[in-house]
Write a protein that holds these residues in place. Structure first.
Motif, mmCIF file in Angstrom:
data_model
loop_
_atom_site.group_PDB
_atom_site.id
_atom_site.type_symbol
_atom_site.label_atom_id
_atom_site.label_comp_id
_atom_site.label_asym_id
_atom_site.label_seq_id
_atom_site.Cartn_x
_atom_site.Cartn_y
_atom_site.Cartn_z
ATOM 1 N N GLY A 58 0.780 -1.163 0.038
ATOM 2 C CA GLY A 58 0.083 0.166 -0.164
ATOM 3 C C GLY A 58 0.799 1.325 0.032
ATOM 4 O O GLY A 58 0.580 2.284 -0.480
ATOM 5 N N VAL A 59 1.879 1.108 0.731
ATOM 6 C CA VAL A 59 2.854 2.443 0.928
ATOM 7 C C VAL A 59 3.607 2.756 -0.382
ATOM 8 O O VAL A 59 3.614 3.737 -1.009
ATOM 9 N N LEU A 60 3.978 1.475 -1.109
ATOM 10 C CA LEU A 60 4.651 1.532 -2.298
ATOM 11 C C LEU A 60 3.874 2.106 -3.418
ATOM 12 O O LEU A 60 4.225 2.918 -4.442
ATOM 13 N N PHE A 61 2.584 1.737 -3.490
ATOM 14 C CA PHE A 61 1.860 1.787 -4.947
ATOM 15 C C PHE A 61 0.536 2.565 -4.593
ATOM 16 O O PHE A 61 -0.198 2.978 -5.339
ATOM 17 N N GLY A 62 0.152 2.883 -3.398
ATOM 18 C CA GLY A 62 -1.023 3.529 -2.848
ATOM 19 C C GLY A 62 -0.665 5.024 -2.482
ATOM 20 O O GLY A 62 0.308 5.540 -2.561
ATOM 21 N N LEU A 63 -1.655 6.020 -2.378
ATOM 22 C CA LEU A 63 -1.634 7.480 -2.062
ATOM 23 C C LEU A 63 -2.537 7.708 -0.814
ATOM 24 O O LEU A 63 -2.564 8.881 -0.612
ATOM 25 N N GLU A 64 -2.800 6.609 -0.004
ATOM 26 C CA GLU A 64 -3.688 6.865 1.083
ATOM 27 C C GLU A 64 -3.173 7.741 2.223
ATOM 28 O O GLU A 64 -4.013 8.200 3.058
ATOM 29 N N TYR A 65 -1.749 7.735 2.308
ATOM 30 C CA TYR A 65 -1.095 8.256 3.235
ATOM 31 C C TYR A 65 -0.944 9.631 3.207
ATOM 32 O O TYR A 65 -0.055 10.279 3.991
ATOM 33 N N ILE A 66 -0.894 10.067 2.032
ATOM 34 C CA ILE A 66 -0.197 11.178 1.443
ATOM 35 C C ILE A 66 -0.869 12.448 2.189
ATOM 36 O O ILE A 66 -1.967 12.625 2.002
ATOM 37 N N PRO A 67 -0.087 13.381 2.931
ATOM 38 C CA PRO A 67 -0.817 14.354 3.536
ATOM 39 C C PRO A 67 -1.400 15.551 2.729
ATOM 40 O O PRO A 67 -0.945 15.661 1.530
ATOM 41 N N LYS A 68 -2.352 16.287 3.053
ATOM 42 C CA LYS A 68 -3.225 17.314 2.592
ATOM 43 C C LYS A 68 -1.767 18.344 2.405
ATOM 44 O O LYS A 68 -1.173 18.628 3.369
ATOM 45 N N GLY A 69 -2.078 19.439 1.419
ATOM 46 C CA GLY A 69 -0.856 20.169 1.274
ATOM 47 C C GLY A 69 0.322 20.006 0.709
ATOM 48 O O GLY A 69 0.445 18.727 0.424
ATOM 49 N N LYS A 70 0.908 20.932 0.246
ATOM 50 C CA LYS A 70 2.332 20.991 -0.242
ATOM 51 C C LYS A 70 3.398 20.627 0.615
ATOM 52 O O LYS A 70 3.174 21.006 1.846
ATOM 53 N N PRO A 71 4.405 19.897 0.425
ATOM 54 C CA PRO A 71 5.536 19.845 1.662
ATOM 55 C C PRO A 71 6.115 21.328 1.508
ATOM 56 O O PRO A 71 6.086 22.353 0.819
ATOM 57 N N LEU A 72 6.788 21.743 2.868
ATOM 58 C CA LEU A 72 7.136 22.893 3.152
ATOM 59 C C LEU A 72 8.426 23.295 2.565
ATOM 60 O O LEU A 72 9.519 22.230 2.765
ATOM 61 N N LYS A 73 8.652 24.178 1.912
ATOM 62 C CA LYS A 73 9.667 24.873 1.423
ATOM 63 C C LYS A 73 10.088 26.085 1.946
ATOM 64 O O LYS A 73 9.695 26.852 2.559
ATOM 65 N N ASN A 74 11.533 26.386 1.498
ATOM 66 C CA ASN A 74 12.271 27.571 2.061
ATOM 67 C C ASN A 74 12.129 27.750 3.511
ATOM 68 O O ASN A 74 11.509 28.799 3.888
ATOM 69 N N MET A 75 12.367 26.825 4.236
ATOM 70 C CA MET A 75 12.391 26.956 5.686
ATOM 71 C C MET A 75 13.495 26.770 6.236
ATOM 72 O O MET A 75 14.339 25.556 5.920
ATOM 73 N N ASP A 76 13.785 27.125 7.374
ATOM 74 C CA ASP A 76 15.131 26.806 8.132
ATOM 75 C C ASP A 76 14.976 25.373 9.100
ATOM 76 O O ASP A 76 13.862 25.042 9.435
ATOM 77 N N LEU A 77 16.205 24.815 8.880
ATOM 78 C CA LEU A 77 16.012 23.532 9.640
ATOM 79 C C LEU A 77 15.587 23.541 10.936
ATOM 80 O O LEU A 77 14.721 22.677 11.399
ATOM 81 N N SER A 78 16.009 24.401 11.763
ATOM 82 C CA SER A 78 15.573 24.598 13.025
ATOM 83 C C SER A 78 13.687 24.756 13.008
ATOM 84 O O SER A 78 13.322 24.166 13.957
ATOM 85 N N VAL A 79 13.434 25.552 12.171
ATOM 86 C CA VAL A 79 11.891 25.431 12.305
ATOM 87 C C VAL A 79 11.542 24.210 11.610
ATOM 88 O O VAL A 79 10.210 23.734 12.352
ATOM 89 N N ARG A 80 11.835 23.358 10.990
ATOM 90 C CA ARG A 80 11.322 22.264 10.664
ATOM 91 C C ARG A 80 11.311 21.285 11.442
ATOM 92 O O ARG A 80 10.330 20.442 11.885
ATOM 93 N N ASP A 81 12.567 21.186 12.337
ATOM 94 C CA ASP A 81 12.652 20.350 13.830
ATOM 95 C C ASP A 81 11.548 20.663 14.771
ATOM 96 O O ASP A 81 11.003 19.778 15.163
ATOM 97 N N LEU A 82 11.357 21.885 14.809
ATOM 98 C CA LEU A 82 10.339 22.256 15.882
ATOM 99 C C LEU A 82 8.863 21.805 15.509
ATOM 100 O O LEU A 82 8.024 21.200 16.130
#
Length: 245
Positions: A58-82
């Motif tokens: 299911g993980v390899l071929f399905g899409l059921e776990y994909i979160p809504k919204g786009k991946p976060l871009k242009n963000m500091d690593l410290s903010v991502r970690d928080l």
């Protein structure tokens, strides 16, 4: 020292932990786990194996776990970690509540807890990928999640191999084209290592009287383990892309 330099030092320490040779304690634990596996009813082992294989597919071929919204871009690593820590905190609570509920139900609900817990873990990793800027609509990113999951719940004997695959991800992914991934991905080792990593904690969850408490603590701890490994894997990728690791 910058935040990224600090994380690099943490990752170097973590690498030593991932690559260390199994000691007598680890080898002894593996032998004990083999004996514990013999105590499980066969229907339980069959159900677990089937569940893991289905979820891998299911993980390899399905899409059921994909979160809504786009991946976060242009963000500091410290903010991502928080943000990652905030999401992990939420998922630990969800897993703990689920473990307490099924643990109170004895053996039957104890079996039901396995697929539910795997689903919680996978959903967490999908969200984690997006927090660190990687789109899980990309099949290669879903494959990466499987290896992160495998690293988190592998024995110390198997961890170095999985770790090296993640460190050299661009080379690794070439060996797993989408059309052949199910045949090439070692799901047998995946499910055996996962089962061995959690079996003692989960077996105690099925005992009358203490199952609810054990289920709560076990699930909380398993998400904690996965969160640490997942965050470090994505931190490592980001620093590698910047030439800092």
């Amino acid at each position: 020292m910058t935040y990224e330099e600090h994380i690099r030092k943490e990752l170097l320490h973590w690498r030593k932990k991932m690559l260390k040779t199994p000691g007598l304690l680890e080898k002894g634990s593996k032998a004990i786990q083999g004996k514990i596996n013999n105590l499980y009813p066969q229907k339980f082992l069959d159900a677990l194996t089937g569940t893991i294989k289905r979820l891998v597919r299911g993980v390899l071929f399905g899409l059921e776990y994909i979160p809504k919204g786009k991946p976060l871009k242009n963000m500091d690593l410290s903010v991502r970690d928080l943000r990652a820590l905030e999401v992990l905190k939420t998922y630990k609570r969800v897993a703990a509540a689920e473990g307490a509920g099924t643990g109170a139900g004895g053996f039957v609900l104890g079996i039901a807890d396995f697929p539910a817990l795997i689903a919680i873990k996978l959903k967490f990793l999908f969200e984690l990928a997006h927090i660190y800027g990687y789109s899980t609509e990309d099949y290669k990113e879903r494959l990466y999640i499987l290896f992160v999951f495998q690293l988190a719940f592998s024995s110390q004997q198997k961890r170095p191999l999985v770790y090296h695959k993640l460190v050299h991800w661009e080379d690794t992914v070439k060996d797993y084209p989408q059309s052949q991934a199910m045949e090439k991905f070692d799901w047998e080792q995946f499910q055996v290592e996962y089962r061995d990593a959690i079996d003692l904690r989960k077996m105690l969850q099925m005992l009358p009287g203490i199952g609810a408490v054990v289920g709560l603590i076990a699930n909380y701890g398993l998400l904690e383990d996965l969160g640490k490994v997942g965050m470090n894997c994505y931190r490592m990728r980001i620093l590698q892309e910047k030439g800092l690791y």
